[in-house]
Design a protein around this motif. Structure first.
Motif, PDB file in Angstrom:
ATOM      1  N   UNK A 290      47.597 -91.816 -31.549  1.00  0.00           N
ATOM      2  CA  UNK A 290      48.844 -91.055 -31.544  1.00  0.00           C
ATOM      3  C   UNK A 290      50.013 -91.943 -31.948  1.00  0.00           C
ATOM      4  N   UNK A 291      50.025 -93.161 -31.442  1.00  0.00           N
ATOM      5  CA  UNK A 291      51.114 -94.075 -31.778  1.00  0.00           C
ATOM      6  C   UNK A 291      50.977 -94.547 -33.219  1.00  0.00           C
ATOM      7  N   UNK A 292      52.111 -94.669 -33.900  1.00  0.00           N
ATOM      8  CA  UNK A 292      52.110 -95.152 -35.282  1.00  0.00           C
ATOM      9  C   UNK A 292      51.585 -96.581 -35.328  1.00  0.00           C
ATOM     10  N   UNK A 293      50.794 -96.853 -36.362  1.00  0.00           N
ATOM     11  CA  UNK A 293      50.241 -98.189 -36.535  1.00  0.00           C
ATOM     12  C   UNK A 293      48.865 -98.380 -35.942  1.00  0.00           C
ATOM     13  N   UNK A 294      48.395 -97.438 -35.135  1.00  0.00           N
ATOM     14  CA  UNK A 294      47.053 -97.530 -34.564  1.00  0.00           C
ATOM     15  C   UNK A 294      46.024 -97.046 -35.571  1.00  0.00           C
TER      16      UNK A 294
END
Length: 337
Positions: A290-294
């Motif tokens: 969900x978090x950007x960059x994951x």
């Protein structure tokens, strides 16, 4: 101060018995549910219990008869110290339980496949099959700490700790979890199904009667577990559409930022409604990115598969598919002698 002396004696015993009976009423829903899948499961429990009672009841009766007949004070009871074998008794002891085990095994085998939670429904109830062309209502379920998030991709809405579905319409649940394994359970609807982070389970069910039914988490998942409950509303089609419109009017938008805020641990959350859901949010929750960059789990697995095939770890594209398949076949081919 409350005078408890008037509760002593028979009146107190009667009150205690009544309280016990009322407490047991909440468990009776398993044997008299409002959904067809749960009803079939309840009948299976009753049938299995009756089959086992074929052995249990005669054994209990025989135990009492033997204890009475061969009691110390009965001098007329036959005494046979050299008795050691009876063919008839051996046949009864082994044949009857074997037949019950075969019956239980057959019944369980059939019911296990028929009531497989992943299997689409073929009937609304015992008298009505699912009509051709009927699409199940899809509900995406996320077990959070400690609340339930329900997403309706067809309607474009989401809710927290409130679930609704039309009466007599098949429901297809897709379930996952944010961090801790949990178990989704609406006793009136169907059996318990686990929800696990990074994995998706499925459940097919139907509700056959309008009403408000209890839903809960049936797997301990931390300090907020006891308050992780919700209400399931079985609604006529028109009332369900009205419920959807209410969510669209009253709710806020559910996107990555609001989901990350919602996913923080909290206890006994009130009902929340979301008028819109960011496209692909459930897939990002499922793949834990969900978090950007994951890196999403399905992307990570694709890269690992390419590395195992001796190819670069870059994300596979359709143009790479022939090369990827050829590399896998080469690695799977038996080595030359």
């Amino acid at each position: 101060m409350l005078n408890t002396s008037r509760f002593r004696g028979p009146a107190w015993l009667a009150a205690s018995a009544a309280a016990a009976l009322l407490a047991g009423c909440s468990q009776a829903v398993v044997l008299n549910p409002a959904g067809d899948v749960a009803a079939q499961q309840g009948k299976l429990v009753i049938t299995a219990t009756l089959l086992m009672l074929i052995i249990i009841v005669p054994v209990i009766i025989a135990t009492l008869v033997f204890a009475w007949k061969y009691r110390q004070g009965n001098q007329d009871a036959p005494y046979a110290p050299d008795w050691h074998h009876s063919t008839v008794l051996e046949l009864v002891i082994w044949t009857v339980p074997l037949m019950i085990i075969i019956a239980l095994g057959t019944l369980t085998w059939i019911a296990t496949h028929k009531l497989d939670p992943y299997r689409p429904l073929d009937r609304i109830d015992a008298q009505r099959p699912v009509a051709a062309g009927v699409r199940p209502l899809e509900v995406q379920v996320v077990a959070l700490d400690w609340k339930w998030l329900f997403l309706y991709p067809e309607q474009g809405i989401a809710t927290v700790n409130e679930l609704a579905a039309p009466v007599d319409r098949p429901i297809h649940f897709k379930l996952t979890a944010s961090s801790t394994m949990n178990a989704f359970y609406v006793p009136d609807l169907a059996g318990m199904i686990y929800s696990m982070p990074g994995m998706q389970t499925e459940l097919n069910a139907v509700i056959n009667r309008a009403g408000v039914f209890k839903g809960l988490a049936s797997h301990y998942s931390g300090p907020g577990f006891s308050g992780m409950t919700f209400k399931f509303h079985g609604l006529p089609e028109a009332d369900f559409e009205q419920w959807v419109r209410k969510a669209r009017v009253e709710g806020q938008a559910l996107d990555q930022a609001s989901y990350l805020q919602l996913a923080k641990p909290s206890e006994r959350d009130p009902v929340q409604r979301f008028a819109s859901v960011q496209p692909g949010l459930y897939e990002r929750i499922l793949n834990r990115c969900v978090e950007d960059g994951q890196t999403c789990l399905h992307e990570q697995m694709a890269m690992d598969a390419r590395a195992a095939a001796g190819l670069p770890r870059d994300i596979c594209t359709p143009a790479d598919a022939p090369q990827f398949v050829a590399a896998l076949r080469q690695r799977a081919a038996p080595a030359a002698p």
